[in-house]
Motif scaffolding. Structure first.
Motif, short mmCIF file in Angstrom:
data_model
loop_
_atom_site.label_atom_id
_atom_site.label_comp_id
_atom_site.label_asym_id
_atom_site.label_seq_id
_atom_site.Cartn_x
_atom_site.Cartn_y
_atom_site.Cartn_z
N SER A 62 0.84 -1.19 0.00
CA SER A 62 0.00 0.00 0.00
C SER A 62 0.89 1.25 0.00
O SER A 62 1.90 1.30 0.72
N THR A 64 0.32 3.96 1.35
CA THR A 64 0.23 4.63 2.66
C THR A 64 -0.04 3.60 3.75
O THR A 64 -0.50 2.50 3.48
N ASP A 66 -2.11 4.37 6.22
CA ASP A 66 -3.26 4.96 6.91
C ASP A 66 -4.57 4.27 6.53
O ASP A 66 -4.59 3.13 6.07
N SER A 69 -5.23 2.06 3.40
CA SER A 69 -4.54 0.79 3.13
C SER A 69 -5.48 -0.41 3.01
O SER A 69 -5.25 -1.26 2.14
N TYR A 108 -2.84 -0.33 9.42
CA TYR A 108 -2.04 -1.00 8.41
C TYR A 108 -1.92 -2.49 8.71
O TYR A 108 -1.98 -3.33 7.80
#
Length: 247
Positions: A62, A64, A66, A69, A108
């Motif tokens: 991913s 990010t 955050d 994800s 995450y």
């Protein structure tokens, strides 16, 4: 038996090493990434990547850590598994994180746990390699909670490992029969994160001081020994201090 192995994320830190290792063993390991025209989120390039492949290794990540994800892993796995099914790929491998299902406060980690669940429920025989944190990411972890004088770190127990050892574990599993489950791999030494910070700063001649802050950084959300090697884990050979001395 030499196999055709599609390595998605095959140009990254782990993927590039996995490709080299598999090629050295005589397999046709082919790297795929956005730079080669593969887009997991749209599915573009997936059919070409998986045509004739015996194995697909998914090392994509991913963009990010955050709340975006989970959607990344849902869409990318849906596309990957559908394409793998269309092309009769016999084995799908994903790299995940030791203890990923034991850290509910990190979005995450929840997203990576979702990725594992989608793989296990999918139509393709599978293997999950769960690794501990990489030595290569320690500096980034320190930078998250640092200023010019101090690095604030939680006392979270951590058992990091070299990216090369992670790649070796992924390559070994990819060239073998599907596990239908999880293989845990971890470094040979357990540290607290603040201790790891002190060792790292000292090795680099960095004068900053480490202070223990149980609320600092992402790893503050990790409960107890959640991300330490599980019973039966494969213990990698490379020690952090030896790796630091060479890097």
């Amino acid at each position: 038996m030499d196999m055709k192995i599609a390595v998605i994320g095959g140009t990254g830190l782990i993927g590039s090493q996995v490709v080299k290792m598999l090629q050295a063993e005589g397999h046709e390991a082919v790297p795929h990434s956005p730079s080669t025209g593969l887009d997991l989120l749209s599915g573009a390039g997936l059919d070409d990547a998986l045509k004739g492949a015996d194995v697909v290794v998914n090392l994509s990540n991913s963009p990010t850590f955050d709340d975006a994800s989970p959607a990344f892993f849902q869409a990318s796995m849906d596309n990957l598994l559908a394409a793998a099914g269309r092309h009769d790929v016999g084995h799908a491998v994903v790299l995940s994180i030791v203890g990923v299902d034991e850290v509910p406060d990190l979005v995450y980690y929840r997203a990576k746990a979702l990725q594992e669940q989608l793989l296990a429920a999918g139509p393709v025989p599978y293997s999950i390699v769960r690794a501990t944190q990489f030595f290569e990411f320690v500096e980034a972890v320190l930078s998250w909670t640092a200023d010019e004088h101090t690095v604030r770190l939680s006392p979270t127990p951590i058992q990091p490992m070299a990216a090369a050892d992670v790649a070796r574990a992924v390559a070994d599993v990819s060239a073998g029969r599907p596990l239908g489950g999880i293989r845990n791999v971890a470094g040979p030494d357990v540290f607290t994160l603040d201790e790891l910070g002190r060792i790292t700063l000292e090795a680099k001649g960095d004068p900053r001081k480490v202070t223990i802050d149980p609320a600092a950084g992402m790893f503050a959300a990790v409960p107890g020994d959640a991300i330490i090697a599980k019973e039966g884990a494969v213990i990698a050979p490379t020690h952090y201090r030896d790796w630091l001395a060479k890097h």
